[in-house]
Motif scaffolding. Structure first.
Motif, mmCIF file in Angstrom:
data_model
loop_
_atom_site.group_PDB
_atom_site.id
_atom_site.type_symbol
_atom_site.label_atom_id
_atom_site.label_comp_id
_atom_site.label_asym_id
_atom_site.label_seq_id
_atom_site.Cartn_x
_atom_site.Cartn_y
_atom_site.Cartn_z
ATOM 1 N N ASP A 76 0.859 -1.189 0.000
ATOM 2 C CA ASP A 76 0.000 0.000 0.000
ATOM 3 C C ASP A 76 0.898 1.242 0.000
ATOM 4 O OD1 ASP A 76 -2.247 -1.679 0.035
ATOM 5 O OD2 ASP A 76 -2.186 -1.797 2.218
ATOM 6 N N ASP A 77 0.795 2.104 0.998
ATOM 7 C CA ASP A 77 1.617 3.321 1.047
ATOM 8 C C ASP A 77 2.800 3.198 1.991
ATOM 9 O OD1 ASP A 77 0.016 4.596 -0.792
ATOM 10 O OD2 ASP A 77 -1.293 5.478 0.725
ATOM 11 N N GLU A 78 3.077 2.009 2.487
ATOM 12 C CA GLU A 78 4.172 1.817 3.436
ATOM 13 C C GLU A 78 5.372 1.172 2.752
ATOM 14 O OE1 GLU A 78 3.267 0.427 7.504
ATOM 15 O OE2 GLU A 78 1.259 0.076 6.689
ATOM 16 N N GLN A 79 6.558 1.494 3.270
ATOM 17 C CA GLN A 79 7.800 0.901 2.778
ATOM 18 C C GLN A 79 8.611 0.391 3.960
ATOM 19 O OE1 GLN A 79 9.386 4.418 0.761
ATOM 20 N NE2 GLN A 79 9.322 3.284 -1.159
ATOM 21 N N ARG A 80 9.359 -0.689 3.733
ATOM 22 C CA ARG A 80 10.302 -1.231 4.695
ATOM 23 C C ARG A 80 11.520 -1.705 3.914
ATOM 24 N NH1 ARG A 80 6.657 0.357 7.377
ATOM 25 N NH2 ARG A 80 5.535 -0.612 9.093
ATOM 26 N N GLY A 81 12.660 -1.766 4.583
ATOM 27 C CA GLY A 81 13.871 -2.280 3.963
ATOM 28 C C GLY A 81 14.221 -3.640 4.538
ATOM 29 N N LEU A 82 14.577 -4.595 3.683
ATOM 30 C CA LEU A 82 15.033 -5.909 4.114
ATOM 31 C C LEU A 82 16.525 -6.014 3.852
ATOM 32 C CD1 LEU A 82 12.404 -8.545 2.876
ATOM 33 C CD2 LEU A 82 12.795 -7.728 5.193
ATOM 34 N N LEU A 83 17.290 -6.242 4.901
ATOM 35 C CA LEU A 83 18.736 -6.356 4.802
ATOM 36 C C LEU A 83 19.095 -7.779 4.385
ATOM 37 C CD1 LEU A 83 21.187 -4.540 5.401
ATOM 38 C CD2 LEU A 83 21.158 -5.428 7.732
ATOM 39 N N ILE A 84 19.800 -7.914 3.256
ATOM 40 C CA ILE A 84 20.196 -9.223 2.728
ATOM 41 C C ILE A 84 21.658 -9.163 2.314
ATOM 42 C CG2 ILE A 84 17.871 -9.803 1.935
ATOM 43 C CD1 ILE A 84 18.891 -9.054 -0.927
ATOM 44 N N ASP A 85 22.230 -10.330 1.978
ATOM 45 C CA ASP A 85 23.626 -10.350 1.521
ATOM 46 C C ASP A 85 23.752 -9.693 0.154
ATOM 47 O OD1 ASP A 85 24.260 -11.621 3.852
ATOM 48 O OD2 ASP A 85 24.938 -13.476 2.931
ATOM 49 N N GLU A 86 23.106 -10.282 -0.848
ATOM 50 C CA GLU A 86 23.159 -9.689 -2.180
ATOM 51 C C GLU A 86 22.125 -10.292 -3.112
ATOM 52 O OE1 GLU A 86 26.543 -10.543 -4.783
ATOM 53 O OE2 GLU A 86 27.076 -12.174 -3.431
ATOM 54 N N VAL A 87 21.640 -9.482 -4.027
ATOM 55 C CA VAL A 87 20.715 -9.951 -5.054
ATOM 56 C C VAL A 87 21.535 -10.582 -6.170
ATOM 57 C CG1 VAL A 87 19.092 -9.210 -6.849
ATOM 58 C CG2 VAL A 87 18.894 -8.303 -4.534
ATOM 59 N N ILE A 88 21.062 -11.730 -6.662
ATOM 60 C CA ILE A 88 21.757 -12.434 -7.745
ATOM 61 C C ILE A 88 21.118 -12.103 -9.085
ATOM 62 C CG2 ILE A 88 22.400 -14.695 -8.657
ATOM 63 C CD1 ILE A 88 22.363 -15.655 -5.686
ATOM 64 N N GLU A 89 19.787 -12.323 -9.192
ATOM 65 C CA GLU A 89 19.096 -12.034 -10.444
ATOM 66 C C GLU A 89 17.591 -12.097 -10.254
ATOM 67 O OE1 GLU A 89 19.271 -15.094 -13.585
ATOM 68 O OE2 GLU A 89 20.222 -16.399 -12.097
ATOM 69 N N VAL A 90 16.864 -11.665 -11.278
ATOM 70 C CA VAL A 90 15.406 -11.769 -11.301
ATOM 71 C C VAL A 90 15.061 -12.932 -12.231
ATOM 72 C CG1 VAL A 90 13.245 -10.613 -11.892
ATOM 73 C CG2 VAL A 90 15.127 -9.298 -10.898
ATOM 74 N N LEU A 91 14.196 -13.830 -11.742
ATOM 75 C CA LEU A 91 13.828 -15.028 -12.500
ATOM 76 C C LEU A 91 12.332 -15.080 -12.729
ATOM 77 C CD1 LEU A 91 15.814 -17.686 -10.436
ATOM 78 C CD2 LEU A 91 16.504 -16.704 -12.607
ATOM 79 N N ASP A 92 11.927 -15.743 -13.818
ATOM 80 C CA ASP A 92 10.518 -16.077 -14.032
ATOM 81 C C ASP A 92 10.321 -17.490 -13.502
ATOM 82 O OD1 ASP A 92 9.384 -13.782 -15.274
ATOM 83 O OD2 ASP A 92 10.483 -14.270 -17.097
ATOM 84 N N VAL A 93 9.427 -17.635 -12.519
ATOM 85 C CA VAL A 93 9.164 -18.928 -11.906
ATOM 86 C C VAL A 93 7.682 -19.241 -12.073
ATOM 87 C CG1 VAL A 93 9.188 -20.244 -9.749
ATOM 88 C CG2 VAL A 93 11.013 -18.595 -10.220
#
Length: 133
Positions: A76-93
């Motif tokens: 909706d109108d809210e945002q949060r940040g998720l701390l992760i190691d690293e993004v690898i790629e975007v996949l179609d699943v």
């Protein structure tokens, strides 16, 4: 459906790209006293103060030492940040590629996907309801 493949503690995970607004490099995080252990603190994201959550600690994994990215999540109108190691790629699943197993009996892990090209599997995570509650 599009999913974001990312790494946390040398293991691969998938999260739906529908709730992810963007991915940014980790910035200075200001600690918040008396916050739950999985709340790492606050950041200034383009003039907006965002809560940053350690995804590893939220889902019961050991805290990572190499957090390089923050996934900016939106509901909706809210945002949060998720701390992760690293993004690898975007996949179609495809939905039928997500296999359910008994070990995914936690509220955050919803299944596993076999990644043929990388000869590995990735756990599917859904934490949207938890981080926006």
């Amino acid at each position: 459906m599009q999913m974001i493949l990312f790494k946390m503690n040398d293991k691969q995970y998938l999260i739906s790209a529908a709730a992810v607004e963007e991915v940014v490099d980790t910035v200075q995080i200001t600690k918040v006293p008396l916050a739950p252990v999985w709340v790492k603190g606050l950041i200034n994201f383009r003039g907006t103060v965002l809560t940053v959550i350690s995804l590893a600690e939220l889902v019961g994994l050991p805290q990572s030492q190499t957090n390089r990215n923050i996934m900016i999540m939106r509901k909706d109108d809210e945002q949060r940040g998720l701390l992760i190691d690293e993004v690898i790629e975007v996949l179609d699943v495809a939905p039928d590629e997500i296999q359910l197993g008994e070990e995914q009996a936690t509220p955050y892990f919803t299944g596993v996907v076999t990644l043929e090209d990388q000869q590995t599997i990735a756990d599917v995570i859904d934490v949207t309801d938890k981080i926006f509650s």
